[in-house]
Write an enzyme that holds these catalytic residues in place. Structure first.
Site, short mmCIF file in Angstrom:
data_model
loop_
_atom_site.label_atom_id
_atom_site.label_comp_id
_atom_site.label_asym_id
_atom_site.label_seq_id
_atom_site.Cartn_x
_atom_site.Cartn_y
_atom_site.Cartn_z
N ARG A 38 -21.33 -92.10 48.44
CA ARG A 38 -22.51 -92.33 47.60
C ARG A 38 -23.62 -93.05 48.36
O ARG A 38 -24.80 -92.83 48.09
CB ARG A 38 -22.13 -93.13 46.36
CG ARG A 38 -21.39 -92.25 45.37
CD ARG A 38 -21.07 -93.01 44.11
NE ARG A 38 -20.64 -92.09 43.08
CZ ARG A 38 -19.82 -92.42 42.10
NH1 ARG A 38 -19.36 -93.65 42.00
NH2 ARG A 38 -19.49 -91.53 41.20
N LYS A 200 -7.32 -81.49 31.18
CA LYS A 200 -7.50 -81.35 29.74
C LYS A 200 -8.54 -80.32 29.31
O LYS A 200 -9.67 -80.31 29.82
CB LYS A 200 -7.93 -82.68 29.15
CG LYS A 200 -6.84 -83.71 29.09
CD LYS A 200 -7.47 -84.98 28.63
CE LYS A 200 -6.49 -85.90 27.94
NZ LYS A 200 -7.26 -87.05 27.42
N GLY A 356 -14.55 -85.72 40.32
CA GLY A 356 -13.96 -86.69 41.24
C GLY A 356 -12.71 -86.17 41.92
O GLY A 356 -12.56 -86.25 43.15
N GLY A 379 -19.35 -87.50 35.14
CA GLY A 379 -19.71 -87.38 33.72
C GLY A 379 -21.09 -86.78 33.54
O GLY A 379 -21.30 -85.92 32.66
#
Ligand code: ADP
Ligand code: MG
Length: 400
Positions: A38, A200, A356, A379
């Site tokens: 980052r 999921k 990620g 997100g």
């Protein structure tokens, strides 16, 4: 058509420029930076601002200090890392509002850099507090948002501050995230193939629904596949699946048929008796179709890889989010690595990888340099792909 203004569109020389960056790097127990991706990602914007002789004031959050000063979450360590990368000193300020940072900013030379302390040491940051936003805005004639990973949050430094600056523009990282996740997938070169995996269905179903409208093929893997397979009447044994998502999965299958979008599910599976990360396994085999009780699906099988291969090879745009198996265990990472390799070797395609765990898997595969764009925001990327207008993006100024 309007587009978001960027640092290229405005004069910067001599200006105090407040740059919201994402220096939220993972740290180990000894307080060392584990992965500085980052920090590297913010370098092009910082270098450009320095080259334009701006006064560069950097601000970020780190971890979850929950509105209190937590010494272990100080950004001081990032200042050292960044200074080394840039080959230029960085002045670290112990605070982000008040007289000390303000007077330091006033004294800055053109082309110099300040890094403020962790914004989230103040509860007002996450509360998008108007007074705090105004305080942050006092530093700046120009506001730059280069923190795509936090753009889905309306915080003082991503949202409220914009009310107090003359210019609010995107940095290069923000610009490229918006370009690849936005334009390149909204008007994709076709065929557009999306590969979705991970744990999921509930995390990703909105992305599946949006991509059903944009993509030509969606290739499903990971645990998510078992909920889809169950909804089609297959047995999945003891694999991970979500009872409350069965209807959602069959709804998506129907939509795919209506839209004439190809939605492919695994044809075969690597199955295991027991999933214990890294340790010896009890049994490990490949099954076609249904999975019997007592067995867990842990990776896509060779036939599946083969059928996905043809789609990936002929694609012109590829979006990948979510590992295709439990890649943390080296016996179950074959599918994920094979897919990463196929994406990497299609040099005709624009390839975009996000998430990620997917990025972790991609890095361990060694193909990371072959990918067109690796998303920095988890997100935020998912919400953006779902079509949500991100608060941190909405407030940036636009240009014709
Ligand atoms: P990303 O971080 O790339 O968005 P996710 O967080 O959605 O990806 O999913 C990653 C997780 O999914 C990994 O921890 C991986 O072990 C898990 N996973 C993948 N396939 C399976 C599977 N067959 N059974 C259980 N977990 C799985
Ligand atoms: Mg994850």
């Amino acid at each position: 058509m309007t587009r978001i203004k960027t640092i290229k569109d405005i004069p910067l020389q001599g200006k105090q420029v407040f740059v919201r960056v994402d220096f939220n790097v993972p740290m180990d127990d000894d307080g060392q930076i584990v992965d500085d991706t980052r920090i590297s990602a913010a370098i092009p914007t910082i270098r450009y601002l320095v080259s334009q002789r701006a006064k560069v004031i950097l601000a970020s959050h780190l971890g979850r200090p929950k509105g209190r000063s937590v010494p272990e979450l100080s950004l001081r360590i990032v200042a050292a890392n960044l200074a080394k990368k840039l080959g230029q000193p960085i002045t670290f300020i112990e605070g982000c509002v008040g007289t000390i940072p303000f007077s330091a900013a006033e004294k800055m030379q053109e082309g110099s850099i300040l890094l403020l302390e962790n914004l989230r040491f103040h509860p007002e940051e996450e509360a998008d507090d108007p007074e705090f936003s105004k305080e942050l805005g006092r530093f700046a004639q120009v506001y730059v948002n280069d923190a795509f990973g936090t753009a889905h949050r309306a915080h003082a430094s991503t949202h409220g501050i914009v009310n107090h600056v003359a210019e609010a523009v995107a940095g290069f990282l923000m610009e490229s995230e918006l370009n690849y996740l936005g334009e390149k997938t909204r008007n994709p070169e076709r065929p557009f193939v999306a590969i979705l995996g991970g744990a999921k269905v509930s995390d990703k179903i909105k992305v599946v629904s949006t991509l059903l409208k944009k993509a030509d093929s969606i290739l499903i893997g990971g645990a998510m596949a078992y909920t889809f397979l169950l909804s089609k009447g297959y047995e999945v044994g003891d694999s991970l699946w979500e009872p409350d998502q069965i209807d959602v999965a069959s709804g998506a299958i129907e939509t795919a048929m209506d839209q004439e979008t190809e939605l492919l599910l695994p044809l075969d599976h690597v199955v295991s008796r027991k999933v214990n990360f890294g340790k010896e396994l009890v049994g490990n085999k490949i099954l076609r179709g249904s999975i019997q009780k007592g067995w867990i699906g842990v990776d896509i099988g060779p036939e599946t890889i083969n059928s996905y291969k043809s789609r990936i090879q002929s694609a012109r745009t590829i979006l990948w989010n979510g590992p295709l198996g439990i890649f943390e265990n080296k016996k179950f990472r074959n599918g994920t690595l094979a897919i990463a390799g196929l994406i990497a070797s299609n040099t005709n395609a624009t390839s975009i990888v996000g998430g990620g765990d997917s990025i972790k898997a991609l890095k361990s595969s060694g193909y990371e340099n072959e990918i067109t764009h690796i998303c920095t925001g988890g997100g935020a990327a998912l919400e953006f792909l779902e079509g949500v207008e991100l608060p941190g993006v909405r407030v940036l100024h636009r240009i014709d």
